[in-house]
Scaffold this motif. Structure first.
Motif, PDB file in Angstrom:
ATOM      1  N   LYS A  17      -2.783  20.873  29.227  1.00 16.71           N
ATOM      2  CA  LYS A  17      -3.969  20.316  28.561  1.00 16.71           C
ATOM      3  C   LYS A  17      -3.906  18.801  28.430  1.00 16.71           C
ATOM      4  O   LYS A  17      -4.938  18.133  28.424  1.00 16.71           O
ATOM      5  N   TYR A  18      -2.701  18.269  28.293  1.00 15.28           N
ATOM      6  CA  TYR A  18      -2.548  16.848  27.980  1.00 15.28           C
ATOM      7  C   TYR A  18      -1.763  16.069  29.037  1.00 15.28           C
ATOM      8  O   TYR A  18      -1.621  14.851  28.933  1.00 15.28           O
ATOM      9  N   GLU A  21      -3.250  12.884  31.011  1.00 13.66           N
ATOM     10  CA  GLU A  21      -3.308  11.661  30.206  1.00 13.66           C
ATOM     11  C   GLU A  21      -1.923  11.051  30.026  1.00 13.66           C
ATOM     12  O   GLU A  21      -1.755   9.831  30.106  1.00 13.66           O
ATOM     13  N   ASP A  93       2.592  15.310  25.675  1.00 12.48           N
ATOM     14  CA  ASP A  93       1.291  15.406  25.005  1.00 12.48           C
ATOM     15  C   ASP A  93       0.906  14.098  24.310  1.00 12.48           C
ATOM     16  O   ASP A  93      -0.068  14.050  23.575  1.00 12.48           O
ATOM     17  N   ASP A  94       1.679  13.029  24.556  1.00 18.28           N
ATOM     18  CA  ASP A  94       1.385  11.741  23.950  1.00 18.28           C
ATOM     19  C   ASP A  94       0.862  10.748  24.987  1.00 18.28           C
ATOM     20  O   ASP A  94       0.764  11.057  26.172  1.00 18.28           O
ATOM     21  N   LYS A 125      -6.082  16.721  19.020  1.00 19.77           N
ATOM     22  CA  LYS A 125      -6.079  17.357  20.347  1.00 19.77           C
ATOM     23  C   LYS A 125      -7.024  16.679  21.314  1.00 19.77           C
ATOM     24  O   LYS A 125      -6.771  16.616  22.521  1.00 19.77           O
ATOM     25  N   GLN A 126      -8.143  16.174  20.798  1.00 17.00           N
ATOM     26  CA  GLN A 126      -9.139  15.511  21.635  1.00 17.00           C
ATOM     27  C   GLN A 126      -8.896  14.005  21.751  1.00 17.00           C
ATOM     28  O   GLN A 126      -9.737  13.267  22.241  1.00 17.00           O
ATOM     29  N   CYS A 127      -7.753  13.567  21.257  1.00 13.62           N
ATOM     30  CA  CYS A 127      -7.367  12.144  21.259  1.00 13.62           C
ATOM     31  C   CYS A 127      -8.242  11.311  20.321  1.00 13.62           C
ATOM     32  O   CYS A 127      -8.391  10.108  20.492  1.00 13.62           O
ATOM     33  N   ARG A 206       0.239  12.384  19.524  1.00 14.33           N
ATOM     34  CA  ARG A 206      -0.739  13.461  19.358  1.00 14.33           C
ATOM     35  C   ARG A 206      -0.213  14.496  18.365  1.00 14.33           C
ATOM     36  O   ARG A 206       0.851  15.090  18.574  1.00 14.33           O
ATOM     37  N   SER A 211       2.924  22.112  19.059  1.00  9.54           N
ATOM     38  CA  SER A 211       3.718  21.355  20.018  1.00  9.54           C
ATOM     39  C   SER A 211       5.195  21.600  19.823  1.00  9.54           C
ATOM     40  O   SER A 211       5.724  21.470  18.721  1.00  9.54           O
TER      41      SER A 211
END
Length: 298
Positions: A17-18, A21, A93-94, A125-127, A206, A211
């Motif tokens: 998911k992340y 990014e 995820d960051d 989650k959506q930043c 995030r 996590s």
């Protein structure tokens, strides 16, 4: 063997998911002399597919893909594989802001630091922005910070590899294996590491309830580590207290929180009157937060 100034180490476990990014934020750094070691720790989602896509686009990516061994094993594997003078941590995820490496390495070389973090934004989650954490940029004060918690977000850290190897410092080598990053930073401090932070926001952390990397800190272990650290390093911490007891106006909210915690934890050890006087200057909310932490282990 090709040498790099920085080796980026990023373990990945089911982070599809992340992951785009996170990877893009590293490949977009203004400082470009780095290798990017990505450890696919037995992911069962599309993480490996995403990593391979970027590996085909950028030769700096070094992919390790194997069965699941856990975060600690993955981090140590990345350290052993790294060729860089500095090790930059990254979580899958960051997000690292574009000038993170440039600013951190500049500070590390100018100030002869062994570990460097930075201020960071906390996002969802959506930043979307949740809050901001201003950490301590006072090298000596980070020893005080360690009496209660970590001085930086784990994923934002850059480490001098020579210091780590010289003192044989790796993750998960203490009994406090549920708070492996806190335990490692304490071991750095006890080996007289020079610890500080870049005085800029260079990272987005995030906040995710599910996590793996964010679940790694266990409060029971963290409280035991805090108690151990204060007991073993009380004289050094007391010198920091002496330096800042009449300069509390120079401390930011994060630093004041740590300072208050140390005073409450040690108020009956000695200098009771001085610590009571100092505590009167601390906002009630900060004192209450620390009392709750001490009484209920939160």
């Amino acid at each position: 063997m090709t040498q790099f100034t920085i080796s980026v180490i990023m373990p990945v476990y089911n982070a599809e998911k992340y992951l785009d990014e996170a990877i893009q934020s590293i490949l977009s750094q203004t400082y470009r002399d780095f290798e990017f070691i990505v450890i696919n720790d037995g992911s069962t989602d599309k993480s490996l597919e995403i990593i391979e896509k970027y590996k085909n686009q950028d030769e700096r990516i070094v992919l390790i893909s194997r069965e699941n061994k856990g975060l600690v094993e993955s981090l140590n594997e990345g350290i052993k594989k790294a060729k860089g003078k500095y090790l930059a941590r990254m979580d899958a995820d960051d997000i690292s802001l574009p000038q993170r490496f440039e600013k951190q390495i500049q500070l590390m070389e100018t100030e002869k630091l062994d570990i460097c973090g930075c201020h960071f934004f906390i996002v969802d989650k959506q930043c979307k922005y949740l809050s901001a954490r201003v950490v301590s940029c006072k090298s000596d004060f980070n020893n005080m910070v360690l009496s209660r918690s970590v001085p930086f977000a784990h994923g934002s850290v850059m480490i001098k590899k020579e210091f780590l190897i010289l003192h044989k410092l790796f993750y998960g080598e203490t009994i406090f294996n549920k708070a492996e990053d806190y335990a490692l930073w304490i071991r750095f401090a006890e080996n007289n590491a020079n610890i500080s932070n870049a005085d800029e926001f260079l990272f987005k952390y995030r906040h995710l309830d599910d996590s793996l990397s964010k679940q790694s800190i266990n409060y029971k272990h963290a409280l035991a580590l805090s108690k151990h650290y204060i007991r073993m390093n009380y004289e050094q911490l007391d010198r920091v207290f002496e330096k800042y007891k009449n300069k509390m106006n120079l401390l930011n909210d994060f630093e004041l929180e740590q300072f208050s915690y140390f005073m409450i934890k040690t108020i009956f050890k000695d200098k009771t009157v001085e610590k009571f006087r100092c505590l009167k200057q601390v906002p009630v909310t900060i004192k209450l937060i620390n009392l709750i932490r001490i009484l209920f282990g939160k």
